[in-house]
Design a protein around this motif. Sequence first.
Motif, PDB file in Angstrom:
ATOM      1  N   LEU A  91       0.878  -1.133  -0.123  1.00 45.17           N
ATOM      2  CA  LEU A  91      -0.069  -0.071  -0.081  1.00 45.17           C
ATOM      3  C   LEU A  91       0.863   1.285  -0.103  1.00 45.17           C
ATOM      4  N   CYS A  92       0.527   2.032  -0.779  1.00 50.02           N
ATOM      5  CA  CYS A  92       1.325   3.472  -0.970  1.00 50.02           C
ATOM      6  C   CYS A  92       0.319   4.708  -0.588  1.00 50.02           C
ATOM      7  N   LEU A  93       0.527   5.404   0.252  1.00 44.39           N
ATOM      8  CA  LEU A  93      -0.518   6.630   0.609  1.00 44.39           C
ATOM      9  C   LEU A  93       0.195   7.923   0.195  1.00 44.39           C
ATOM     10  N   ILE A  94      -0.637   8.692  -0.646  1.00 43.92           N
ATOM     11  CA  ILE A  94       0.144  10.151  -0.516  1.00 43.92           C
ATOM     12  C   ILE A  94      -0.808  11.138  -0.175  1.00 43.92           C
ATOM     13  N   SER A  95      -0.481  12.196   0.296  1.00 49.95           N
ATOM     14  CA  SER A  95      -1.496  13.372   0.462  1.00 49.95           C
ATOM     15  C   SER A  95      -0.919  14.643   0.187  1.00 49.95           C
ATOM     16  N   SER A  96      -1.611  15.806  -0.058  1.00 54.94           N
ATOM     17  CA  SER A  96      -1.316  17.129  -0.175  1.00 54.94           C
ATOM     18  C   SER A  96      -1.597  17.879   0.887  1.00 54.94           C
ATOM     19  N   ARG A  97      -2.194  17.302   1.907  1.00 55.67           N
ATOM     20  CA  ARG A  97      -2.674  18.041   3.331  1.00 55.67           C
ATOM     21  C   ARG A  97      -1.674  17.465   4.257  1.00 55.67           C
ATOM     22  N   MET A  98      -1.611  18.440   5.156  1.00 51.92           N
ATOM     23  CA  MET A  98      -0.653  18.150   6.410  1.00 51.92           C
ATOM     24  C   MET A  98      -1.150  17.020   7.069  1.00 51.92           C
ATOM     25  N   ALA A  99      -0.351  15.919   7.406  1.00 52.96           N
ATOM     26  CA  ALA A  99      -0.310  14.671   8.197  1.00 52.96           C
ATOM     27  C   ALA A  99      -1.265  15.034   9.446  1.00 52.96           C
ATOM     28  N   SER A 100      -1.237  16.007   9.972  1.00 48.58           N
ATOM     29  CA  SER A 100      -2.218  16.365  11.312  1.00 48.58           C
ATOM     30  C   SER A 100      -3.731  16.461  11.046  1.00 48.58           C
ATOM     31  N   SER A 101      -3.899  16.632   9.471  1.00 46.78           N
ATOM     32  CA  SER A 101      -5.202  17.118   9.456  1.00 46.78           C
ATOM     33  C   SER A 101      -5.830  15.779   8.573  1.00 46.78           C
ATOM     34  N   LEU A 102      -5.356  14.975   8.701  1.00 51.66           N
ATOM     35  CA  LEU A 102      -5.751  13.430   8.040  1.00 51.66           C
ATOM     36  C   LEU A 102      -6.500  12.647   9.065  1.00 51.66           C
ATOM     37  N   THR A 103      -7.413  11.546   8.693  1.00 50.83           N
ATOM     38  CA  THR A 103      -8.166  10.792   9.516  1.00 50.83           C
ATOM     39  C   THR A 103      -7.292  10.097  10.649  1.00 50.83           C
ATOM     40  N   LEU A 104      -7.394  10.142  11.778  1.00 50.19           N
ATOM     41  CA  LEU A 104      -6.847   9.426  12.969  1.00 50.19           C
ATOM     42  C   LEU A 104      -6.772   8.132  12.659  1.00 50.19           C
ATOM     43  N   GLY A 105      -5.834   7.316  12.868  1.00 53.54           N
ATOM     44  CA  GLY A 105      -5.830   5.930  13.024  1.00 53.54           C
ATOM     45  C   GLY A 105      -4.937   5.270  11.953  1.00 53.54           C
ATOM     46  N   ILE A 106      -4.526   6.315  11.068  1.00 53.84           N
ATOM     47  CA  ILE A 106      -3.512   5.867  10.054  1.00 53.84           C
ATOM     48  C   ILE A 106      -2.067   6.245  10.216  1.00 53.84           C
ATOM     49  N   GLU A 107      -1.863   6.827  11.309  1.00 52.17           N
ATOM     50  CA  GLU A 107      -0.595   7.352  11.378  1.00 52.17           C
ATOM     51  C   GLU A 107       0.483   6.490  11.506  1.00 52.17           C
ATOM     52  N   TYR A 108       0.232   4.978  11.589  1.00 50.52           N
ATOM     53  CA  TYR A 108       1.476   4.003  11.474  1.00 50.52           C
ATOM     54  C   TYR A 108       1.398   3.649  10.179  1.00 50.52           C
ATOM     55  N   LEU A 109       0.612   4.003   9.133  1.00 55.74           N
ATOM     56  CA  LEU A 109       0.855   3.707   7.749  1.00 55.74           C
ATOM     57  C   LEU A 109       1.914   4.696   7.056  1.00 55.74           C
ATOM     58  N   PRO A 110       2.645   4.214   6.157  1.00 53.63           N
ATOM     59  CA  PRO A 110       3.559   5.133   5.412  1.00 53.63           C
ATOM     60  C   PRO A 110       2.824   6.081   4.670  1.00 53.63           C
TER      61      PRO A 110
END
Length: 115
Positions: free
Chosen positions: A89-108
């Motif tokens: 699994l590869c996740l990318i985002s243009s948003r700040m990591a702190s504004s993403l859904t909780l619970g995915i912080e362990y995913l790269p």
Amino acid sequence: MSERNKKQCIVLLPSSLYFDRLFDEVLEPAIAEAGLIPSRIHPSSLTPIPINNFVDQIEQAEALFADVSENIPDFWLAVGCAVALGKPLCLISSRMASSLTLGIEYLPLIPYPAD
């Protein structure tokens, strides 16, 4: 399972010209260079993909690539399926990591600039 499906990388991107360009110019060539066949799934509220078809596509694919910049429930379902199935699994985002859904912080997660 066909050889094509074994080499397929499901790509989840929101629908817009920006994400079309991101796929065409950056993601599709990079995924192909990695030896996988990029297969973009377009979410649509007008014609949603039946959940069993959605899960089957992920199960048959080699890997999953998702842009989680926007909070799209179908994408989170796909990410959960990929994690449960042990898919790369590869996740990318243009948003700040702190504004993403909780619970995915362990995913790269690979951040990229929005512009």
